[in-house]
Design an enzyme around this catalytic site. Structure first.
Site, PDB file in Angstrom:
ATOM      1  N   ARG A  79       0.827  -1.206   0.000  1.00 32.74           N
ATOM      2  CA  ARG A  79       0.000   0.000   0.000  1.00 32.74           C
ATOM      3  C   ARG A  79       0.854   1.246   0.000  1.00 32.74           C
ATOM      4  O   ARG A  79       1.933   1.282   0.601  1.00 32.74           O
ATOM      5  CB  ARG A  79      -0.882   0.048   1.249  1.00 32.74           C
ATOM      6  N   SER A 141       7.554  -4.904   7.098  1.00 27.21           N
ATOM      7  CA  SER A 141       7.250  -5.837   8.188  1.00 27.21           C
ATOM      8  C   SER A 141       7.985  -7.162   8.076  1.00 27.21           C
ATOM      9  O   SER A 141       7.389  -8.238   7.889  1.00 27.21           O
ATOM     10  CB  SER A 141       5.748  -6.034   8.259  1.00 27.21           C
ATOM     11  N   ASP A 195       5.601  -3.191  11.318  1.00 27.77           N
ATOM     12  CA  ASP A 195       4.150  -2.960  11.465  1.00 27.77           C
ATOM     13  C   ASP A 195       3.710  -2.932  12.938  1.00 27.77           C
ATOM     14  O   ASP A 195       2.782  -2.218  13.312  1.00 27.77           O
ATOM     15  CB  ASP A 195       3.326  -3.985  10.672  1.00 27.77           C
TER      16      ASP A 195
HETATM   17  C1  GLC Z   1       6.674 -11.544  10.490  1.00 24.89           C
HETATM   18  C2  GLC Z   1       7.756 -10.487  10.332  1.00 24.89           C
HETATM   19  C3  GLC Z   1       7.586  -9.380  11.354  1.00 24.89           C
HETATM   20  C4  GLC Z   1       6.189  -8.819  11.288  1.00 24.89           C
HETATM   21  C5  GLC Z   1       5.164  -9.941  11.449  1.00 24.89           C
HETATM   22  C6  GLC Z   1       3.733  -9.436  11.322  1.00 24.89           C
HETATM   23  O1  GLC Z   1       6.841 -12.190  11.699  1.00 24.89           O
HETATM   24  O2  GLC Z   1       9.037 -11.094  10.454  1.00 24.89           O
HETATM   25  O3  GLC Z   1       8.514  -8.352  11.119  1.00 24.89           O
HETATM   26  O4  GLC Z   1       6.003  -7.849  12.280  1.00 24.89           O
HETATM   27  O5  GLC Z   1       5.386 -10.933  10.461  1.00 24.89           O
HETATM   28  O6  GLC Z   1       3.483  -8.857  10.084  1.00 24.89           O
END
Ligand code: GLC
Length: 455
Positions: A79, A141, A195
Protein backbone atom coordinates in the site's frame (compact mmCIF):
# COMPACT_ATOMS: atom_id res chain seq x y z
CA UNK A 1 -21.36 -35.10 23.86
CA UNK A 2 -17.75 -34.29 24.50
CA UNK A 3 -15.35 -34.30 21.53
CA UNK A 4 -13.40 -37.25 22.89
CA UNK A 5 -16.47 -39.48 22.54
CA UNK A 6 -17.98 -37.77 19.53
CA UNK A 7 -14.89 -37.70 17.30
CA UNK A 8 -12.40 -40.12 18.88
CA UNK A 9 -10.08 -40.19 15.86
CA UNK A 10 -10.09 -36.40 15.43
CA UNK A 11 -9.64 -35.97 19.16
CA UNK A 12 -6.60 -38.23 19.11
CA UNK A 13 -4.98 -36.04 16.44
CA UNK A 14 -6.02 -32.77 18.03
CA UNK A 15 -5.29 -33.39 21.68
CA UNK A 16 -1.66 -32.29 21.40
CA UNK A 17 -2.88 -28.87 20.27
CA UNK A 18 -4.78 -28.44 23.53
CA UNK A 19 -2.39 -26.54 25.75
CA UNK A 20 -2.78 -26.90 29.48
CA UNK A 21 -2.03 -24.12 31.92
CA UNK A 22 1.28 -25.68 32.97
CA UNK A 23 2.43 -25.75 29.39
CA UNK A 24 1.42 -22.14 28.92
CA UNK A 25 3.34 -21.08 32.01
CA UNK A 26 6.36 -22.94 30.66
CA UNK A 27 6.00 -21.13 27.32
CA UNK A 28 5.94 -17.77 29.14
CA UNK A 29 9.04 -18.66 31.18
CA UNK A 30 10.97 -19.80 28.14
CA UNK A 31 9.96 -16.75 26.15
CA UNK A 32 11.05 -14.45 28.96
CA UNK A 33 14.50 -16.05 28.91
CA UNK A 34 14.75 -15.65 25.14
CA UNK A 35 13.73 -11.98 25.29
CA UNK A 36 16.33 -11.25 27.95
CA UNK A 37 18.93 -12.95 25.78
CA UNK A 38 17.89 -10.89 22.76
CA UNK A 39 18.22 -7.63 24.67
CA UNK A 40 21.63 -8.29 26.21
CA UNK A 41 24.86 -7.66 24.31
CA UNK A 42 26.56 -10.81 25.56
CA UNK A 43 23.81 -13.16 24.48
CA UNK A 44 22.19 -11.34 21.56
CA UNK A 45 24.17 -13.20 18.89
CA UNK A 46 22.85 -16.61 19.98
CA UNK A 47 19.33 -15.47 20.85
CA UNK A 48 16.35 -16.37 18.67
CA UNK A 49 13.98 -13.59 19.77
CA UNK A 50 16.22 -10.82 18.54
CA UNK A 51 14.52 -7.85 20.22
CA UNK A 52 15.69 -5.33 17.63
CA UNK A 53 15.91 -1.72 18.73
CA UNK A 54 13.50 0.32 16.62
CA UNK A 55 15.18 3.69 17.28
CA UNK A 56 11.70 5.01 18.05
CA UNK A 57 12.01 6.53 21.51
CA UNK A 58 9.00 8.81 21.77
CA UNK A 59 5.36 7.92 21.77
CA UNK A 60 3.12 10.40 19.93
CA UNK A 61 2.22 13.61 21.74
CA UNK A 62 -0.91 14.35 19.75
CA UNK A 63 0.73 17.50 18.41
CA UNK A 64 1.99 15.91 15.18
CA UNK A 65 0.75 17.76 12.09
CA UNK A 66 1.42 17.77 8.38
CA UNK A 67 1.45 15.72 5.20
CA UNK A 68 3.38 12.47 4.97
CA UNK A 69 3.76 9.56 2.65
CA UNK A 70 3.74 6.02 3.96
CA UNK A 71 4.51 2.68 2.36
CA UNK A 72 3.29 -0.58 3.77
CA UNK A 73 4.95 -3.80 2.68
CA UNK A 74 4.59 -7.00 4.63
CA UNK A 75 2.23 -9.45 3.05
CA UNK A 76 0.22 -10.15 -0.04
CA UNK A 77 -0.56 -6.48 -0.59
CA UNK A 78 1.51 -3.36 -0.89
CA UNK A 79 0.00 0.00 0.00
CA UNK A 80 0.97 3.58 -0.66
CA UNK A 81 -0.63 6.20 1.55
CA UNK A 82 -0.82 9.96 1.76
CA UNK A 83 -1.51 10.79 5.39
CA UNK A 84 -2.48 14.25 6.58
CA UNK A 85 -2.37 14.68 10.34
CA UNK A 86 -4.85 17.52 10.81
CA UNK A 87 -5.39 17.72 14.56
CA UNK A 88 -5.74 15.45 17.61
CA UNK A 89 -8.77 13.71 16.23
CA UNK A 90 -8.62 14.12 12.52
CA UNK A 91 -6.39 12.29 10.12
CA UNK A 92 -7.02 12.18 6.43
CA UNK A 93 -5.71 9.09 4.65
CA UNK A 94 -5.76 8.50 0.93
CA UNK A 95 -4.33 5.20 -0.15
CA UNK A 96 -3.96 2.73 -2.94
CA UNK A 97 -3.40 -1.00 -2.62
CA UNK A 98 -1.41 -3.07 -5.08
CA UNK A 99 -1.42 -6.86 -5.26
CA UNK A 100 1.99 -8.50 -4.95
CA UNK A 101 2.38 -11.10 -7.69
CA UNK A 102 4.12 -14.35 -6.75
CA UNK A 103 6.95 -13.46 -9.14
CA UNK A 104 7.71 -10.30 -7.16
CA UNK A 105 7.71 -12.07 -3.80
CA UNK A 106 10.26 -14.64 -4.88
CA UNK A 107 12.04 -12.89 -7.77
CA UNK A 108 15.12 -10.67 -7.81
CA UNK A 109 15.20 -7.96 -5.12
CA UNK A 110 15.87 -5.27 -7.77
CA UNK A 111 12.50 -6.01 -9.39
CA UNK A 112 10.75 -5.76 -6.05
CA UNK A 113 12.16 -2.32 -5.28
CA UNK A 114 11.57 -1.07 -8.84
CA UNK A 115 7.95 -2.14 -8.43
CA UNK A 116 7.64 -0.31 -5.10
CA UNK A 117 9.16 2.84 -6.62
CA UNK A 118 6.86 2.63 -9.64
CA UNK A 119 3.73 2.33 -7.49
CA UNK A 120 4.95 5.22 -5.35
CA UNK A 121 5.64 7.37 -8.43
CA UNK A 122 2.21 6.67 -9.94
CA UNK A 123 0.48 7.38 -6.66
CA UNK A 124 2.39 10.64 -6.14
CA UNK A 125 1.58 11.79 -9.67
CA UNK A 126 -2.11 11.04 -9.11
CA UNK A 127 -1.96 13.21 -5.99
CA UNK A 128 0.32 15.87 -7.54
CA UNK A 129 3.04 15.52 -4.89
CA UNK A 130 5.79 13.93 -6.98
CA UNK A 131 8.07 16.98 -6.70
CA UNK A 132 7.28 17.92 -3.09
CA UNK A 133 10.04 15.95 -1.34
CA UNK A 134 7.49 14.79 1.25
CA UNK A 135 8.78 12.89 4.29
CA UNK A 136 8.06 9.18 4.00
CA UNK A 137 7.71 6.48 6.65
CA UNK A 138 8.27 2.97 5.32
CA UNK A 139 6.45 0.21 7.17
CA UNK A 140 8.52 -2.83 6.26
CA UNK A 141 7.25 -5.84 8.19
CA UNK A 142 10.19 -8.19 8.16
CA UNK A 143 13.08 -8.60 10.61
CA UNK A 144 15.38 -5.61 10.39
CA UNK A 145 18.52 -4.83 12.32
CA UNK A 146 18.20 -1.07 12.56
CA UNK A 147 21.27 1.11 12.65
CA UNK A 148 19.19 4.25 12.81
CA UNK A 149 15.65 5.40 12.27
CA UNK A 150 16.12 5.43 8.50
CA UNK A 151 18.54 2.54 8.19
CA UNK A 152 17.43 -1.08 8.45
CA UNK A 153 19.26 -4.18 7.31
CA UNK A 154 17.06 -7.16 6.45
CA UNK A 155 18.23 -10.18 8.46
CA UNK A 156 15.90 -12.79 6.91
CA UNK A 157 12.75 -12.94 4.83
CA UNK A 158 9.62 -14.32 6.49
CA UNK A 159 6.00 -14.97 5.43
CA UNK A 160 6.83 -16.64 2.12
CA UNK A 161 9.03 -13.85 0.69
CA UNK A 162 12.36 -14.95 -0.74
CA UNK A 163 13.67 -12.21 -3.09
CA UNK A 164 17.36 -12.50 -3.88
CA UNK A 165 19.87 -9.82 -2.99
CA UNK A 166 18.02 -8.14 -0.14
CA UNK A 167 19.06 -10.04 3.00
CA UNK A 168 22.05 -8.22 4.53
CA UNK A 169 21.23 -4.94 2.76
CA UNK A 170 19.90 -1.64 4.02
CA UNK A 171 16.36 -1.65 2.69
CA UNK A 172 16.02 2.16 2.80
CA UNK A 173 19.01 2.45 0.51
CA UNK A 174 17.54 -0.11 -1.90
CA UNK A 175 14.36 1.93 -2.12
CA UNK A 176 16.24 5.21 -2.49
CA UNK A 177 18.28 3.72 -5.35
CA UNK A 178 15.13 2.48 -7.08
CA UNK A 179 13.58 5.95 -6.74
CA UNK A 180 16.77 7.59 -8.05
CA UNK A 181 16.79 5.27 -11.10
CA UNK A 182 13.40 6.67 -12.12
CA UNK A 183 14.35 10.38 -12.02
CA UNK A 184 10.70 11.45 -11.77
CA UNK A 185 10.23 11.61 -8.03
CA UNK A 186 11.50 13.60 -5.04
CA UNK A 187 10.96 11.79 -1.74
CA UNK A 188 12.59 12.09 1.67
CA UNK A 189 12.62 8.70 3.42
CA UNK A 190 12.88 9.61 7.08
CA UNK A 191 11.98 6.38 8.85
CA UNK A 192 11.64 2.64 8.44
CA UNK A 193 9.55 0.74 10.92
CA UNK A 194 7.95 -2.59 11.67
CA UNK A 195 4.15 -2.96 11.46
CA UNK A 196 4.03 -3.69 15.21
CA UNK A 197 5.68 -0.31 15.87
CA UNK A 198 3.18 1.46 13.57
CA UNK A 199 0.37 -0.29 15.41
CA UNK A 200 1.71 0.76 18.81
CA UNK A 201 2.20 4.35 17.65
CA UNK A 202 -1.24 4.69 16.15
CA UNK A 203 -2.87 3.32 19.32
CA UNK A 204 -0.69 5.36 21.62
CA UNK A 205 -1.96 8.43 19.77
CA UNK A 206 -5.37 7.74 21.32
CA UNK A 207 -4.60 5.62 24.41
CA UNK A 208 -1.83 7.11 26.48
CA UNK A 209 -1.01 3.87 28.31
CA UNK A 210 -0.54 1.83 25.12
CA UNK A 211 2.75 -0.05 25.56
CA UNK A 212 2.47 -3.05 23.24
CA UNK A 213 1.84 -3.30 19.50
CA UNK A 214 0.66 -6.74 18.41
CA UNK A 215 0.07 -8.22 14.96
CA UNK A 216 -1.81 -11.46 14.38
CA UNK A 217 -2.22 -11.50 10.63
CA UNK A 218 -0.29 -13.21 7.85
CA UNK A 219 2.55 -13.28 10.38
CA UNK A 220 2.69 -12.57 14.09
CA UNK A 221 4.92 -10.32 16.12
CA UNK A 222 4.88 -7.76 18.91
CA UNK A 223 6.80 -4.70 20.02
CA UNK A 224 6.84 -3.13 23.45
CA UNK A 225 8.19 -0.17 25.35
CA UNK A 226 11.44 -1.04 27.13
CA UNK A 227 13.71 1.06 29.34
CA UNK A 228 16.52 2.40 27.15
CA UNK A 229 18.95 1.26 29.84
CA UNK A 230 17.89 -2.36 29.13
CA UNK A 231 18.17 -2.04 25.35
CA UNK A 232 21.85 -2.96 25.35
CA UNK A 233 22.01 -3.41 21.59
CA UNK A 234 21.33 0.33 21.22
CA UNK A 235 24.69 2.02 20.93
CA UNK A 236 23.79 4.82 23.34
CA UNK A 237 21.80 2.77 25.79
CA UNK A 238 23.72 4.08 28.78
CA UNK A 239 23.90 7.72 27.79
CA UNK A 240 20.63 8.35 25.96
CA UNK A 241 18.59 11.17 27.44
CA UNK A 242 15.40 9.41 26.40
CA UNK A 243 14.21 6.88 28.95
CA UNK A 244 12.40 4.50 26.61
CA UNK A 245 12.98 2.58 23.40
CA UNK A 246 10.44 0.57 21.43
CA UNK A 247 11.71 -2.96 20.95
CA UNK A 248 10.62 -5.00 17.94
CA UNK A 249 10.72 -8.49 19.46
CA UNK A 250 10.37 -10.55 16.25
CA UNK A 251 8.75 -13.17 18.43
CA UNK A 252 7.75 -15.23 15.40
CA UNK A 253 11.19 -16.86 15.62
CA UNK A 254 10.60 -18.07 19.18
CA UNK A 255 11.24 -21.82 19.27
CA UNK A 256 13.68 -21.90 16.35
CA UNK A 257 16.26 -23.31 18.77
CA UNK A 258 13.99 -26.16 19.87
CA UNK A 259 12.58 -24.65 23.09
CA UNK A 260 9.02 -25.08 21.80
CA UNK A 261 9.48 -28.70 20.70
CA UNK A 262 7.55 -29.79 23.79
CA UNK A 263 4.34 -28.39 22.33
CA UNK A 264 4.93 -29.06 18.62
CA UNK A 265 2.65 -31.59 16.90
CA UNK A 266 3.45 -33.76 13.88
CA UNK A 267 1.24 -31.38 11.85
CA UNK A 268 3.42 -28.41 12.78
CA UNK A 269 6.39 -30.32 11.44
CA UNK A 270 4.57 -31.10 8.19
CA UNK A 271 3.59 -27.47 7.64
CA UNK A 272 7.12 -26.33 8.38
CA UNK A 273 8.56 -28.69 5.75
CA UNK A 274 6.37 -27.09 3.08
CA UNK A 275 7.63 -23.56 3.70
CA UNK A 276 10.60 -21.76 2.11
CA UNK A 277 12.02 -21.06 5.60
CA UNK A 278 12.18 -24.53 7.18
CA UNK A 279 13.01 -24.55 10.92
CA UNK A 280 12.41 -20.79 11.08
CA UNK A 281 9.53 -18.81 12.57
CA UNK A 282 8.36 -21.69 14.78
CA UNK A 283 6.05 -19.60 16.99
CA UNK A 284 4.64 -17.76 13.97
CA UNK A 285 3.83 -21.04 12.24
CA UNK A 286 1.60 -22.03 15.19
CA UNK A 287 -0.27 -18.74 15.27
CA UNK A 288 -0.53 -16.75 12.09
CA UNK A 289 -2.82 -16.63 9.11
CA UNK A 290 -0.27 -17.87 6.66
CA UNK A 291 -0.24 -21.28 8.36
CA UNK A 292 -3.43 -21.99 10.35
CA UNK A 293 -5.50 -23.04 7.33
CA UNK A 294 -2.81 -25.46 6.25
CA UNK A 295 -2.72 -27.04 9.73
CA UNK A 296 -6.48 -27.65 9.48
CA UNK A 297 -6.12 -29.04 5.96
CA UNK A 298 -3.46 -31.53 7.01
CA UNK A 299 -5.62 -32.79 9.88
CA UNK A 300 -8.56 -33.15 7.47
CA UNK A 301 -6.43 -35.11 5.01
CA UNK A 302 -5.33 -37.46 7.76
CA UNK A 303 -8.94 -38.11 8.76
CA UNK A 304 -10.08 -38.53 5.15
CA UNK A 305 -7.33 -41.12 4.73
CA UNK A 306 -8.62 -42.98 7.77
CA UNK A 307 -12.14 -42.96 6.28
CA UNK A 308 -13.45 -40.89 9.19
CA UNK A 309 -14.57 -37.83 7.24
CA UNK A 310 -16.76 -37.33 4.17
CA UNK A 311 -17.37 -41.08 3.99
CA UNK A 312 -14.01 -41.37 2.33
CA UNK A 313 -15.10 -39.06 -0.54
CA UNK A 314 -13.14 -35.90 -1.07
CA UNK A 315 -12.11 -33.43 -3.70
CA UNK A 316 -8.83 -33.03 -5.52
CA UNK A 317 -8.79 -29.44 -4.33
CA UNK A 318 -8.32 -30.34 -0.70
CA UNK A 319 -5.24 -32.36 -1.60
CA UNK A 320 -3.59 -29.22 -2.96
CA UNK A 321 -1.18 -27.66 -0.48
CA UNK A 322 -2.33 -24.39 1.09
CA UNK A 323 -5.82 -24.73 -0.43
CA UNK A 324 -7.63 -24.36 2.90
CA UNK A 325 -7.51 -20.63 3.57
CA UNK A 326 -7.26 -19.38 7.14
CA UNK A 327 -10.34 -17.21 6.49
CA UNK A 328 -12.31 -20.48 6.18
CA UNK A 329 -11.55 -21.16 9.86
CA UNK A 330 -13.15 -17.84 10.81
CA UNK A 331 -16.14 -18.63 8.60
CA UNK A 332 -16.67 -22.11 10.07
CA UNK A 333 -16.42 -20.79 13.62
CA UNK A 334 -18.89 -17.98 12.87
CA UNK A 335 -21.80 -20.41 12.74
CA UNK A 336 -24.17 -20.12 15.69
CA UNK A 337 -24.17 -23.20 17.97
CA UNK A 338 -26.05 -26.04 16.35
CA UNK A 339 -25.94 -24.41 12.91
CA UNK A 340 -23.64 -25.32 10.07
CA UNK A 341 -24.45 -22.92 7.26
CA UNK A 342 -20.93 -21.49 6.98
CA UNK A 343 -19.38 -24.92 7.46
CA UNK A 344 -21.45 -26.16 4.49
CA UNK A 345 -20.36 -23.18 2.39
CA UNK A 346 -16.71 -23.78 3.23
CA UNK A 347 -16.98 -27.48 2.42
CA UNK A 348 -18.57 -26.47 -0.84
CA UNK A 349 -15.68 -24.09 -1.57
CA UNK A 350 -13.18 -26.88 -1.05
CA UNK A 351 -15.20 -29.07 -3.36
CA UNK A 352 -16.49 -31.57 -0.78
CA UNK A 353 -20.20 -32.22 -1.26
CA UNK A 354 -22.78 -34.55 0.32
CA UNK A 355 -21.39 -34.14 3.78
CA UNK A 356 -23.09 -35.14 7.00
CA UNK A 357 -23.69 -33.14 10.15
CA UNK A 358 -20.95 -35.23 11.76
CA UNK A 359 -18.48 -33.99 9.12
CA UNK A 360 -19.41 -30.38 9.80
CA UNK A 361 -19.23 -30.73 13.56
CA UNK A 362 -15.88 -32.42 13.25
CA UNK A 363 -14.60 -29.70 10.91
CA UNK A 364 -15.64 -27.08 13.46
CA UNK A 365 -13.92 -28.99 16.25
CA UNK A 366 -10.68 -29.08 14.25
CA UNK A 367 -10.87 -25.38 13.39
CA UNK A 368 -11.52 -24.52 17.04
CA UNK A 369 -8.60 -26.62 18.21
CA UNK A 370 -6.15 -24.94 15.87
CA UNK A 371 -7.37 -21.38 16.41
CA UNK A 372 -7.64 -21.77 20.18
CA UNK A 373 -4.02 -22.86 20.42
CA UNK A 374 -3.04 -19.81 18.34
CA UNK A 375 -4.91 -17.48 20.70
CA UNK A 376 -3.47 -19.20 23.78
CA UNK A 377 0.08 -18.87 22.50
CA UNK A 378 -0.54 -15.21 21.68
CA UNK A 379 -1.81 -14.81 25.25
CA UNK A 380 1.46 -16.31 26.53
CA UNK A 381 3.40 -13.75 24.51
CA UNK A 382 1.39 -10.83 25.87
CA UNK A 383 1.70 -12.02 29.47
CA UNK A 384 5.43 -12.34 29.00
CA UNK A 385 5.72 -8.73 27.77
CA UNK A 386 3.38 -7.28 30.39
CA UNK A 387 5.36 -9.02 33.15
CA UNK A 388 8.61 -7.89 31.58
CA UNK A 389 7.49 -4.25 31.70
CA UNK A 390 5.88 -4.79 35.09
CA UNK A 391 3.01 -2.74 33.69
CA UNK A 392 0.03 -2.98 36.00
CA UNK A 393 -2.28 -1.07 33.67
CA UNK A 394 -1.58 -1.37 30.00
CA UNK A 395 -3.27 -1.03 26.63
CA UNK A 396 -2.31 -3.34 23.80
CA UNK A 397 -2.85 -2.12 20.24
CA UNK A 398 -3.50 -4.94 17.81
CA UNK A 399 -4.01 -5.47 14.12
CA UNK A 400 -4.05 -8.31 11.61
CA UNK A 401 -6.63 -10.43 9.82
CA UNK A 402 -6.64 -13.37 12.23
CA UNK A 403 -7.42 -11.07 15.17
CA UNK A 404 -9.85 -8.93 13.19
CA UNK A 405 -11.89 -11.60 11.46
CA UNK A 406 -11.84 -14.63 13.73
CA UNK A 407 -15.05 -14.49 15.74
CA UNK A 408 -13.57 -15.68 19.04
CA UNK A 409 -9.86 -14.88 18.92
CA UNK A 410 -10.22 -11.71 20.98
CA UNK A 411 -12.30 -13.40 23.68
CA UNK A 412 -9.99 -16.40 24.00
CA UNK A 413 -6.99 -14.09 24.13
CA UNK A 414 -8.52 -11.91 26.85
CA UNK A 415 -9.62 -14.95 28.84
CA UNK A 416 -6.15 -16.48 28.95
CA UNK A 417 -4.21 -13.27 29.51
CA UNK A 418 -6.51 -12.54 32.47
CA UNK A 419 -5.97 -16.02 33.84
CA UNK A 420 -2.19 -15.94 33.57
CA UNK A 421 -1.47 -12.37 34.57
CA UNK A 422 -0.37 -11.38 38.06
CA UNK A 423 -3.27 -10.50 40.34
CA UNK A 424 -4.07 -6.78 40.32
CA UNK A 425 -2.72 -6.26 36.80
CA UNK A 426 -5.13 -4.79 34.25
CA UNK A 427 -5.00 -4.70 30.50
CA UNK A 428 -7.11 -3.66 27.55
CA UNK A 429 -6.80 -4.84 23.98
CA UNK A 430 -7.82 -2.31 21.32
CA UNK A 431 -7.93 -2.61 17.58
CA UNK A 432 -5.48 -0.32 15.88
CA UNK A 433 -6.78 2.08 13.31
CA UNK A 434 -4.49 1.77 10.34
CA UNK A 435 -1.23 1.35 12.19
CA UNK A 436 0.84 0.85 9.10
CA UNK A 437 -0.36 4.10 7.58
CA UNK A 438 -1.03 6.47 10.45
CA UNK A 439 1.66 4.87 12.61
CA UNK A 440 4.25 5.36 9.86
CA UNK A 441 3.16 8.98 9.47
CA UNK A 442 3.51 9.56 13.22
CA UNK A 443 7.02 8.16 13.26
CA UNK A 444 7.88 10.24 10.20
CA UNK A 445 6.38 13.34 11.82
CA UNK A 446 8.47 12.91 14.93
CA UNK A 447 11.57 12.30 12.80
CA UNK A 448 11.00 15.49 10.84
CA UNK A 449 10.33 17.64 13.86
CA UNK A 450 13.64 16.29 15.14
CA UNK A 451 12.15 14.87 18.29
CA UNK A 452 14.19 11.81 17.57
CA UNK A 453 17.70 12.78 18.38
CA UNK A 454 20.33 11.45 16.02
CA UNK A 455 21.77 9.19 18.70
C1 GLC B 1 6.67 -11.54 10.49
C2 GLC B 1 7.76 -10.49 10.33
C3 GLC B 1 7.59 -9.38 11.35
C4 GLC B 1 6.19 -8.82 11.29
C5 GLC B 1 5.16 -9.94 11.45
C6 GLC B 1 3.73 -9.44 11.32
O1 GLC B 1 6.84 -12.19 11.70
O2 GLC B 1 9.04 -11.09 10.45
O3 GLC B 1 8.51 -8.35 11.12
O4 GLC B 1 6.00 -7.85 12.28
O5 GLC B 1 5.39 -10.93 10.46
O6 GLC B 1 3.48 -8.86 10.08
Amino acid sequence: MNPKDEFPEAYELCKRFMLGEDQMIEVIDRMTKEINMGLARDTHARSVIKCYVSHVQDLPTGQERGKFLALDLGGTHFRVLLVTLINDFETNIESKTYIMEKSLISGPGGDLFDFLAECLANFCKDHHVEGDNLPLGFTFSFPLRQNGLANGVLTAWTKGFSCDGVVGKNVVQLLEEAIARRKDLKINIVAILNDTVGTLMSCAYLSRNCRIGLIVGTGTNACYVEKTANAEMFQNYQTSSKPYMIINCEWGAFGDNGVLDFIKTPFDKLVDKQTPNVNRQTFEKCISGMYLGELVRLILIDLIGKGVLFKGHSSEFIFQKWSFQTSFISEVESDAPGQYRNASLVLDKIGVRQTTEFDKRCLRFICETVSTRAAKLTACGLVCLINKMNASDVTIGVDGGVYRFHPKFHDILVHHVSKLLRPGFHFRIVLSEDGSGRGAALVAAAAVSNKFTKE
